[in-house]
Design an enzyme around this catalytic site. Structure first.
Site, PDB file in Angstrom:
ATOM      1  CG  PHE A  16      31.795  45.734  34.302  1.00  0.00           C
ATOM      2  CD1 PHE A  16      31.500  46.818  35.105  1.00  0.00           C
ATOM      3  CD2 PHE A  16      30.871  45.346  33.326  1.00  0.00           C
ATOM      4  CE1 PHE A  16      30.295  47.500  34.961  1.00  0.00           C
ATOM      5  CE2 PHE A  16      29.672  46.020  33.166  1.00  0.00           C
ATOM      6  CZ  PHE A  16      29.380  47.094  33.996  1.00  0.00           C
ATOM      7  CG  ASP A  36      40.254  38.337  37.766  1.00  0.00           C
ATOM      8  OD1 ASP A  36      41.010  38.263  36.778  1.00  0.00           O
ATOM      9  OD2 ASP A  36      39.115  38.844  37.727  1.00  0.00           O
ATOM     10  N   GLY A  41      40.732  41.253  33.981  1.00  0.00           N
ATOM     11  CA  GLY A  41      40.333  41.900  35.238  1.00  0.00           C
ATOM     12  C   GLY A  41      41.401  42.894  35.676  1.00  0.00           C
ATOM     13  CE1 TYR A 150      31.729  35.551  26.977  1.00  0.00           C
ATOM     14  CE2 TYR A 150      29.987  36.427  25.571  1.00  0.00           C
ATOM     15  CZ  TYR A 150      30.564  36.281  26.822  1.00  0.00           C
ATOM     16  OH  TYR A 150      29.979  36.877  27.920  1.00  0.00           O
TER      17      TYR A 150
END
Ligand code: UDP
Length: 328
Positions: A16, A36, A41, A150
């Site tokens: 994004f 990527d 993605g 994360y």
């Protein structure tokens, strides 16, 4: 042109944010390598650039050694899963790209004498006890909860980036990104905006988690990208918040989407996921002062453009499971 003779590597280039960054750098005349591994993605985000002479795509996982031939002036590290469902489905990759991936890219930046900007996140503030969040707040993170993969990877990333800056004198930048939305967000990755719009388009009820009193502050992607570019070009190495301070409860946000899409469906309430932050709003005093930046696009405007994008996707996209494959 600003970017003439300069080469930039954008990791997570098919994602994004990475794909919007690729567009910006191409439009400014830079040579762009988008990298990527395509776990989250989508190559279709970049297809329009494939014929451009200054654009290259490398299919590579940055958690493994990263090699780029020739000179490189800037690196933007935007490779990472970035939705709460991702953290549950691909936790190890999330940890690796924020830690090992960052280490590889800092090493590459050092070897090439390139300036590197890493994508950090409001998640480093965890479930914040200070509101709004300014850069000097250290956060309230559960390291072992589902979002810990994360949050901790991103906290490690910041520590590692500052260490390279201090020890090696590397030119580094850290952007703390708050909730962002716009075209090319992934449908069905569980984030609130694509979830609500996807549900409206499929004729399903709108799922609000908890009682919907938790807040977020949503920034339109073009505003964010402009802030990131200004930060990259600044000489400030410490973290800077970039986001839109317009705060809204998730229940009100769901109602805005219901109005926008004209869906006849209603809100249904589901359990709140573990460690879901109760409030989030960026303090952007620093970005205003340092970068002369503030968001310009209102939620009404941004949501209209975003809804148009989702509405025009091929029908089958609405029903695609992004986790159909298994990853190692
Ligand atoms: N959320 C919701 N329904 C959904 C998806 C998300 O109510 O179908 C809530 C979620 O619990 C959170 C907020 O919306 O409080 C924003 O979620 P998102 O996943 O977009 O981002 P983050 O929690 O990382 O800010």
């Amino acid at each position: 042109m600003e970017g003439k003779g300069k080469k930039v590597l954008i990791t997570g280039g098919a994602g994004f944010l990475g794909s919007h960054l690729s567009d910006l750098f191409i439009s400014k005349g830079y040579k762009v390598i988008a990298m990527d591994n395509l776990i989250t993605g989508d190559i279709s985000n970049l297809e329009h650039l494939f014929k451009h002479p200054d654009f290259e795509f490398y299919h590579h996982d940055v958690s493994k050694f990263v090699q780029v031939q020739g000179e490189l002036h800037y690196i933007l590290h935007f490779a990472s899963p970035a939705s709460p469902i991702d953290y549950l489905k691909i936790p190890i990759q999330t940890l690796k790209v924020g830690s090992l991936g960052t280490h590889n890219l800092l090493g590459l930046a050092l070897a090439k004498k390139a300036r590197i900007l890493v994508a950090s996140t409001s998640e480093i503030y965890g479930d914040p006890l200070v509101h709004p969040q300014s850069e000097d707040y250290w956060g309230n993170v559960n390291p072992i909860g589902p979002r810990g993969v994360y949050d901790e990877a991103k906290r490690f990333q910041e520590a590692m980036t500052m260490a390279y800056h201090r020890y090696h004198d590397l030119e580094t930048r850290i952007v703390r990104i708050f909730n962002t939305y716009g075209p090319r967000m992934r449908l069905n990755d569980g984030r609130a905006l694509p979830a609500f719009i996807g549900q409206a388009l499929r004729g399903e009820d709108i799922t609000v988690f908890g009682d919907g009193s938790q807040t977020r502050s949503f920034c339109y992607v073009a505003d964010l990208i402009e802030g990131i570019y200004r930060l990259l070009m600044s000489d400030y190495a410490e973290p800077v918040n970039i986001g839109n301070p317009q705060e809204i409860t998730i229940k009100d946000f769901a109602e805005e989407i219901i109005k926008l899409t004209g869906t006849q469906q209603k809100i249904v309430y589901k359990p709140l996921p573990a460690d879901d932050p109760k409030q989030r709003q960026p303090d952007i005093t620093l970005a205003k002062k340092l970068l002369n930046w503030e968001p310009k696009i209102s939620r009404v405007e941004g949501l209209k453009v975003t809804y148009e994008y989702f509405k025009n996707l091929p029908q089958e996209e609405l029903f695609k499971d992004p986790y159909g494959k298994k990853f190692n």
